[in-house]
Design a protein around this motif. Structure first.
Motif, PDB file in Angstrom:
ATOM      1  N   TRP A 105      -3.048  10.895  -0.703  1.00 22.13           N
ATOM      2  CA  TRP A 105      -3.484   9.850  -1.621  1.00 22.13           C
ATOM      3  C   TRP A 105      -2.445   8.725  -1.714  1.00 22.13           C
ATOM      4  N   LEU A 106      -1.163   9.056  -1.601  1.00 25.79           N
ATOM      5  CA  LEU A 106      -0.143   8.004  -1.570  1.00 25.79           C
ATOM      6  C   LEU A 106      -0.285   7.153  -0.305  1.00 25.79           C
ATOM      7  N   TYR A 107      -0.555   7.790   0.821  1.00 29.96           N
ATOM      8  CA  TYR A 107      -0.770   7.043   2.063  1.00 29.96           C
ATOM      9  C   TYR A 107      -1.984   6.126   1.920  1.00 29.96           C
ATOM     10  N   LEU A 108      -3.042   6.634   1.270  1.00 24.91           N
ATOM     11  CA  LEU A 108      -4.233   5.810   1.072  1.00 24.91           C
ATOM     12  C   LEU A 108      -3.922   4.621   0.155  1.00 24.91           C
ATOM     13  N   LEU A 109      -3.191   4.859  -0.930  1.00 26.86           N
ATOM     14  CA  LEU A 109      -2.803   3.767  -1.825  1.00 26.86           C
ATOM     15  C   LEU A 109      -1.921   2.754  -1.107  1.00 26.86           C
ATOM     16  N   HIS A 110      -1.055   3.233  -0.269  1.00 24.05           N
ATOM     17  CA  HIS A 110      -0.190   2.333   0.497  1.00 24.05           C
ATOM     18  C   HIS A 110      -1.004   1.449   1.425  1.00 24.05           C
ATOM     19  N   GLY A 111      -1.943   2.044   2.160  1.00 19.97           N
ATOM     20  CA  GLY A 111      -2.707   1.264   3.123  1.00 19.97           C
ATOM     21  C   GLY A 111      -3.710   0.327   2.494  1.00 19.97           C
ATOM     22  N   MET A 112      -4.237   0.669   1.321  1.00 16.36           N
ATOM     23  CA  MET A 112      -5.278  -0.150   0.700  1.00 16.36           C
ATOM     24  C   MET A 112      -4.713  -1.232  -0.232  1.00 16.36           C
ATOM     25  N   VAL A 113      -3.567  -0.985  -0.866  1.00 18.91           N
ATOM     26  CA  VAL A 113      -3.082  -1.904  -1.898  1.00 18.91           C
ATOM     27  C   VAL A 113      -1.680  -2.419  -1.589  1.00 18.91           C
ATOM     28  N   VAL A 114      -0.729  -1.507  -1.515  1.00 11.09           N
ATOM     29  CA  VAL A 114       0.676  -1.909  -1.472  1.00 11.09           C
ATOM     30  C   VAL A 114       1.023  -2.611  -0.167  1.00 11.09           C
ATOM     31  N   PHE A 115       0.652  -2.010   0.955  1.00 10.10           N
ATOM     32  CA  PHE A 115       1.004  -2.588   2.245  1.00 10.10           C
ATOM     33  C   PHE A 115       0.415  -3.983   2.449  1.00 10.10           C
ATOM     34  N   PRO A 116      -0.852  -4.231   2.124  1.00 10.41           N
ATOM     35  CA  PRO A 116      -1.360  -5.610   2.264  1.00 10.41           C
ATOM     36  C   PRO A 116      -0.611  -6.616   1.398  1.00 10.41           C
ATOM     37  N   ILE A 117      -0.267  -6.251   0.159  1.00 11.57           N
ATOM     38  CA  ILE A 117       0.423  -7.199  -0.719  1.00 11.57           C
ATOM     39  C   ILE A 117       1.821  -7.506  -0.198  1.00 11.57           C
ATOM     40  N   VAL A 118       2.580  -6.460   0.130  1.00  6.13           N
ATOM     41  CA  VAL A 118       3.948  -6.665   0.611  1.00  6.13           C
ATOM     42  C   VAL A 118       3.940  -7.398   1.950  1.00  6.13           C
ATOM     43  N   SER A 119       3.000  -7.057   2.816  1.00  5.62           N
ATOM     44  CA  SER A 119       2.928  -7.722   4.123  1.00  5.62           C
ATOM     45  C   SER A 119       2.558  -9.190   3.981  1.00  5.62           C
ATOM     46  N   LEU A 120       1.644  -9.497   3.071  1.00  7.23           N
ATOM     47  CA  LEU A 120       1.279 -10.898   2.862  1.00  7.23           C
ATOM     48  C   LEU A 120       2.483 -11.697   2.364  1.00  7.23           C
ATOM     49  N   TYR A 171      -7.427  10.953   6.297  1.00  5.57           N
ATOM     50  CA  TYR A 171      -6.798  11.190   7.598  1.00  5.57           C
ATOM     51  C   TYR A 171      -6.454   9.862   8.286  1.00  5.57           C
ATOM     52  N   THR A 172      -7.337   8.861   8.130  1.00  4.22           N
ATOM     53  CA  THR A 172      -7.046   7.554   8.708  1.00  4.22           C
ATOM     54  C   THR A 172      -5.823   6.927   8.048  1.00  4.22           C
ATOM     55  N   ALA A 173      -5.719   7.074   6.717  1.00  2.00           N
ATOM     56  CA  ALA A 173      -4.541   6.561   6.013  1.00  2.00           C
ATOM     57  C   ALA A 173      -3.268   7.249   6.495  1.00  2.00           C
ATOM     58  N   ARG A 174      -3.366   8.534   6.755  1.00  2.00           N
ATOM     59  CA  ARG A 174      -2.191   9.251   7.283  1.00  2.00           C
ATOM     60  C   ARG A 174      -1.788   8.710   8.648  1.00  2.00           C
ATOM     61  N   GLY A 175      -2.757   8.478   9.502  1.00  2.00           N
ATOM     62  CA  GLY A 175      -2.443   7.926  10.818  1.00  2.00           C
ATOM     63  C   GLY A 175      -1.853   6.534  10.746  1.00  2.00           C
ATOM     64  N   LEU A 176      -2.435   5.675   9.877  1.00  2.00           N
ATOM     65  CA  LEU A 176      -1.894   4.327   9.733  1.00  2.00           C
ATOM     66  C   LEU A 176      -0.490   4.352   9.135  1.00  2.00           C
ATOM     67  N   GLY A 177      -0.244   5.291   8.189  1.00  2.00           N
ATOM     68  CA  GLY A 177       1.099   5.410   7.625  1.00  2.00           C
ATOM     69  C   GLY A 177       2.114   5.855   8.662  1.00  2.00           C
ATOM     70  N   ALA A 178       1.731   6.808   9.509  1.00  2.00           N
ATOM     71  CA  ALA A 178       2.632   7.236  10.582  1.00  2.00           C
ATOM     72  C   ALA A 178       2.918   6.092  11.548  1.00  2.00           C
ATOM     73  N   PHE A 179       1.889   5.276  11.829  1.00  2.00           N
ATOM     74  CA  PHE A 179       2.093   4.117  12.700  1.00  2.00           C
ATOM     75  C   PHE A 179       3.049   3.106  12.061  1.00  2.00           C
ATOM     76  N   GLU A 180       2.939   2.915  10.740  1.00  2.00           N
ATOM     77  CA  GLU A 180       3.838   1.995  10.048  1.00  2.00           C
ATOM     78  C   GLU A 180       5.280   2.502  10.100  1.00  2.00           C
ATOM     79  N   LEU A 181       5.492   3.801   9.943  1.00  2.00           N
ATOM     80  CA  LEU A 181       6.839   4.350  10.052  1.00  2.00           C
ATOM     81  C   LEU A 181       7.387   4.196  11.465  1.00  2.00           C
ATOM     82  N   MET A 182       6.514   4.304  12.462  1.00  2.00           N
ATOM     83  CA  MET A 182       6.947   4.092  13.840  1.00  2.00           C
ATOM     84  C   MET A 182       7.342   2.637  14.054  1.00  2.00           C
ATOM     85  N   ARG A 183       6.567   1.698  13.481  1.00  2.00           N
ATOM     86  CA  ARG A 183       6.926   0.281  13.596  1.00  2.00           C
ATOM     87  C   ARG A 183       8.260  -0.003  12.917  1.00  2.00           C
ATOM     88  N   LEU A 184       8.491   0.661  11.805  1.00  2.00           N
ATOM     89  CA  LEU A 184       9.744   0.458  11.085  1.00  2.00           C
ATOM     90  C   LEU A 184      10.930   0.935  11.917  1.00  2.00           C
TER      91      LEU A 184
END
Length: 483
Positions: free
Chosen positions: A137-152, A88-101
């Motif tokens: 699970w995709l939102y969780l993978l995005h927040g734990m792996v993909v988003f940190p790498i791309v953001s860095l 659920y936290t990953a879903r919220g963070l993903g929604a926040f990322e879409l809002m930032r976009l």
């Protein structure tokens, strides 16, 4: 009448009216921007990119902590709850990322439709449903792996690009303020300066002047290309977010299939109701008149030799019966496809319909008749005739306004809008088994939408909205008419 039709927005993905436009992508990228527009978008893109890595660090820390804790405690019920909290936290963070976009100026990414259980599903099944939903699970993978790498990556590129650009443009100022060392300034100790020194000997100029000019040119080039870098990095985030956080194409197809199935069912029900009504009308009208006509002809045959005068009188009555039967059959045929509609189009047919109405009808037409499919014209005419009849028979209206127009909603395509407004006593509703419910089924069968606004005391405003694809090149719009 001073009443106006309520505003009807373009249908969304949740309405049946979206069916014709479901295959269109609403996530298409905007048109190419000019250089000035890129500079206008630079502050938002810079803010998005510079804040991305700190947010990614927080998201990574929170999600890894929750998920690892939940997995380590999975043998007990607490672990399942903690894993669900991570999802659920990953879903919220993903929604926040879409809002930032979206805040960064990128087109909205269509969020997935989060699964809901069937009716009567238990509380535990509903609570555990995220465990079998792939989007979580995709939102969780995005927040734990993909988003940190791309953001860095984007954060490093942005910081280096901005730093070198500003540093090169201002080197001729801050280099003079640095503390001098035994071998000269910091600029003179650099490898770049030594390379410029050799080039300066060839050109016959001062090395520090040539180095300062080179750094200024480099800074200017990087600054001028900065909007392209921030735009490209933002698009990189958009592509990742669209692929991992957006709705799947298969979901849109599933919704379209479900909506088409519902529309087909509504069309079948509407056709069945129309056939039953036709059968009832023929039985109660022309069939009874034909039976009486047959009886009159038999009586005429019996009295033709015995009482010619009586036979002549019965013959006149039979002629009246034949004429009345023909009038009823013509009226029934007008309910399907009158010749005027086929020959001259919907606008002319509505003018004729308004002229035959027992109450004054104000007709306004702003449409391109040549582009309307035959099925849309036929059903729009039938619905207009039915609504005018209801306004006279059931609403006791003394005046009616009939308005026909077309509009282009962009992603949702072309729409035909038919409005019927009367000053009757109101209270109309789509009650199952009654006329308006049948009209609603007919409209939904064509992928459209029926809107009813009829408060007690009136006025009644009913709008039928049909999506359509032009069958041929549209002619000039028909000018507004009034009758």
């Amino acid at each position: 009448m001073t009443t106006t039709e309520p505003t009807v927005a373009a249908p969304t993905a949740e309405t049946a009216a979206e069916v014709p436009a479901a295959s269109r992508s609403t996530d298409a990228a905007p048109r190419r921007r000019g250089y000035g527009a890129r500079w206008a978008a630079l502050p938002r893109e810079l803010g998005y990119l510079l804040l991305g890595f700190p947010i990614a660090v927080v998201a990574f820390t929170v999600l890894v902590t929750l998920f690892s804790t939940g997995v380590s405690l999975i043998v007990i019920a607490v672990g399942v709850v903690v894993v669900l909290a991570a999802l659920y936290t990953a879903r919220g963070l993903g929604a926040f990322e879409l809002m930032r976009l979206r805040w960064a100026g990128r087109p909205p990414v269509r969020e997935p439709r989060w699964q809901r259980g069937p009716e009567g599903e238990g509380a535990w099944a509903s609570f555990l449903r995220p465990l079998i939903d792939g989007h979580y699970w995709l939102y969780l993978l995005h927040g734990m792996v993909v988003f940190p790498i791309v953001s860095l990556f984007s954060w490093i590129v942005t910081v280096v690009w901005v730093s070198v650009a500003l540093g090169g443009l201002t080197a001729w100022i801050w280099d003079r303020l640095l503390v001098q060392t035994t071998s000269g300034s910091v600029l003179q100790d650099s490898l770049v300066f030594r390379a410029f020194a050799r080039l300066a000997e060839v050109l016959g100029v001062e090395p520090i002047v040539l180095a300062g000019v080179g750094q200024f040119v480099l800074g200017a080039v990087l600054l001028l290309t900065l909007p392209f870098i921030t735009g490209g990095l933002t698009r990189l985030h958009e592509a990742v977010d669209r692929g991992m956080l957006g709705a799947w194409r298969s979901e849109a197809l599933e919704r379209q299939v479900a909506q088409l199935s519902a529309s087909r069912g509504a069309a079948v029900q509407a056709e069945d109701a129309a056939l039953r009504r036709l059968e009832r009308d023929i039985h109660d009208g022309p069939q009874q008149r034909l039976v009486r006509l047959q009886m009159d002809l038999a009586a005429i045959e019996r009295k033709l030799d015995v009482d010619p005068e009586a036979a002549r009188a019965l013959l006149g009555e039979a002629r009246e019966q034949a004429r009345d039967t023909l009038d009823e059959l013509r009226a029934l045929s007008r309910g399907f496809a009158p010749p005027l509609l086929q020959d001259r189009g919907l606008a002319s047919a509505l003018e004729s319909l308004a002229a035959r109405s027992p109450v004054p009808v104000t007709l306004e037409v702003q449409a391109t008749d040549a582009a309307l499919p035959a099925a849309i014209e036929r059903n729009a005419y039938f619905i207009a005739a039915e609504l005018l009849t209801n306004a006279v028979k059931h609403a006791s209206a003394s005046a009616v306004r009939l308005r026909l127009s077309t509009r282009d909603t962009g992603p949702s395509g072309l729409w035909l809008d038919l409005w019927v407004t009367d000053n009757g006593h109101g209270g109309a509703a789509a009650v199952p088994g009654h006329g308006l419910a049948g009209l609603d089924e007919r409209v939904r069968g064509l992928g459209g939408l029926l809107v009813i606004d009829s408060p007690a005391g009136g006025p009644t405003v009913i709008g039928a909205h049909f999506p359509y694809v032009p069958e041929r090149t549209a002619t000039e719009p028909i000018p507004p008419t009034a009758r």
